[in-house]
Design a protein around this motif. Structure first.
Motif, mmCIF file in Angstrom:
data_model
loop_
_atom_site.group_PDB
_atom_site.id
_atom_site.type_symbol
_atom_site.label_atom_id
_atom_site.label_comp_id
_atom_site.label_asym_id
_atom_site.label_seq_id
_atom_site.Cartn_x
_atom_site.Cartn_y
_atom_site.Cartn_z
ATOM 1 N N GLN A 13 67.446 54.142 -7.222
ATOM 2 C CA GLN A 13 67.517 54.725 -8.552
ATOM 3 C C GLN A 13 67.247 56.215 -8.407
ATOM 4 N N GLY A 14 68.210 57.012 -8.828
ATOM 5 C CA GLY A 14 68.054 58.446 -8.690
ATOM 6 C C GLY A 14 68.372 58.906 -7.285
ATOM 7 N N THR A 15 67.924 60.114 -6.965
ATOM 8 C CA THR A 15 68.258 60.699 -5.670
ATOM 9 C C THR A 15 67.082 60.749 -4.697
ATOM 10 N N SER A 16 65.906 60.411 -5.151
ATOM 11 C CA SER A 16 64.734 60.484 -4.290
ATOM 12 C C SER A 16 64.768 59.384 -3.232
ATOM 13 N N PRO A 17 64.599 59.755 -1.957
ATOM 14 C CA PRO A 17 64.569 58.728 -0.901
ATOM 15 C C PRO A 17 63.379 57.774 -1.052
ATOM 16 N N ARG A 18 62.357 58.194 -1.784
ATOM 17 C CA ARG A 18 61.202 57.309 -1.993
ATOM 18 C C ARG A 18 61.552 56.132 -2.886
ATOM 19 N N ARG A 19 62.612 56.251 -3.645
ATOM 20 C CA ARG A 19 63.025 55.174 -4.551
ATOM 21 C C ARG A 19 64.113 54.302 -3.929
ATOM 22 N N ARG A 20 64.344 54.469 -2.649
ATOM 23 C CA ARG A 20 65.347 53.676 -1.930
ATOM 24 C C ARG A 20 64.695 52.389 -1.437
ATOM 25 N N HIS A 21 65.336 51.278 -1.741
ATOM 26 C CA HIS A 21 64.859 49.970 -1.288
ATOM 27 C C HIS A 21 65.979 49.299 -0.499
#
Length: 113
Positions: A13-21
């Protein structure tokens, strides 16, 4: 050194790699180095620029958008296969690549030892 192939589902969700699952959908192990051996035969001969990026010691992730080119280059690998073990692993890689091609949420990851 073998090159394992993983089919990965990516949700972001979005562009942040921290929100990548990521979740692994399927995996092909190369414990007997069949994929690595046939890759070595074709790499750096100018016919397979995408396959040339696969590093037996590194990691390469290809998206569904890249699968048509990858599948075309995979045909070069099939031409160079020697024996049923190499043919079997290339057939399995093809199936994962075709699945990846058909879904924008999937990627194909090559993991060197």
């Amino acid at each position: 050194m073998g090159v394992d192939v993983e089919l990965i589902r990516v949700e972001q969700q979005g562009t942040s790699p921290r929100r990548r699952h990521e979740s692994q959908v399927a995996k092909i192990g190369d414990a007997h180095f069949h994929l690595a051996t046939v890759l070595e035969r074709v790499q750096q001969h100018g016919r397979t620029p995408m396959l040339d990026r696969i590093d037996p010691y590194g990691l390469l992730e290809l998206t569904s958008v890249e699968m048509p080119q990858f599948l075309g280059e995979l045909n070069v690998l099939v031409e160079q296969a020697e024996g049923p073990d190499e043919e079997r692993i290339l057939d399995a890689v093809r199936r994962l690549a075709e699945t990846c091609r058909d879904s924008a949420t999937l990627c194909l990851r090559f993991v060197g030892d």
